[in-house]
Design a protein around this motif. Sequence first.
Motif, short mmCIF file in Angstrom:
data_model
loop_
_atom_site.label_atom_id
_atom_site.label_comp_id
_atom_site.label_asym_id
_atom_site.label_seq_id
_atom_site.Cartn_x
_atom_site.Cartn_y
_atom_site.Cartn_z
N GLY A 177 -21.60 22.04 -9.53
CA GLY A 177 -21.05 23.48 -9.68
C GLY A 177 -21.41 24.53 -8.76
O GLY A 177 -21.55 25.60 -8.93
N ILE A 178 -21.89 23.88 -7.36
CA ILE A 178 -22.48 24.89 -6.46
C ILE A 178 -21.54 24.71 -5.29
O ILE A 178 -20.92 23.66 -4.96
CB ILE A 178 -23.87 24.80 -6.10
N ASN A 179 -21.71 25.63 -4.17
CA ASN A 179 -21.08 25.50 -2.93
C ASN A 179 -21.75 24.52 -2.03
O ASN A 179 -22.88 24.20 -2.09
CB ASN A 179 -21.30 26.78 -2.08
N SER A 180 -20.96 23.58 -1.13
CA SER A 180 -21.58 22.40 -0.80
C SER A 180 -22.32 22.79 0.60
O SER A 180 -23.37 22.17 0.98
CB SER A 180 -20.26 21.59 -0.34
N VAL A 181 -22.30 24.12 1.15
CA VAL A 181 -23.24 24.64 2.07
C VAL A 181 -24.43 25.00 1.40
O VAL A 181 -25.33 24.81 2.25
CB VAL A 181 -22.52 25.79 2.91
N THR A 182 -24.41 25.65 0.11
CA THR A 182 -25.70 26.06 -0.38
C THR A 182 -26.35 24.43 -0.57
O THR A 182 -27.58 24.74 -0.34
CB THR A 182 -25.40 26.50 -1.72
N TYR A 183 -25.79 23.42 -0.97
CA TYR A 183 -26.55 22.34 -1.41
C TYR A 183 -27.11 21.76 0.23
O TYR A 183 -28.20 21.19 0.10
CB TYR A 183 -25.68 21.22 -1.94
N LEU A 184 -26.39 21.87 1.08
CA LEU A 184 -27.06 21.59 2.43
C LEU A 184 -27.78 22.16 2.71
O LEU A 184 -29.02 21.47 3.37
CB LEU A 184 -25.77 21.83 3.53
N HIS A 185 -27.95 23.32 2.52
CA HIS A 185 -29.41 24.09 2.86
C HIS A 185 -30.57 23.61 1.80
O HIS A 185 -31.89 23.47 2.45
CB HIS A 185 -29.19 25.57 2.29
#
Length: 69
Positions: free
Chosen positions: A28-36
């Motif tokens: 339930g998070i943004n994929s760019v956030t996970y990438l970071h």
Amino acid sequence: MKIILGQRLKELRQEQGLTQKELADLLGINSVTYLHYEKEQRQPPLELLVDLAKFFNVTVDYLLGVTNF
């Protein structure tokens, strides 16, 4: 202590056969956030760290590199 959270997240995600986007969607998070998180450019909040540990069936200590099991 060397930070290895991103490396562990990437390994665990790949073992599950998930893309970064798929895992981000499941969490339930943004994929760019996970990438970071994988690139160790940001640290996940404690609640998300616990969710990641539960999802991968590992300990938070393992994710943080405190233990190797």
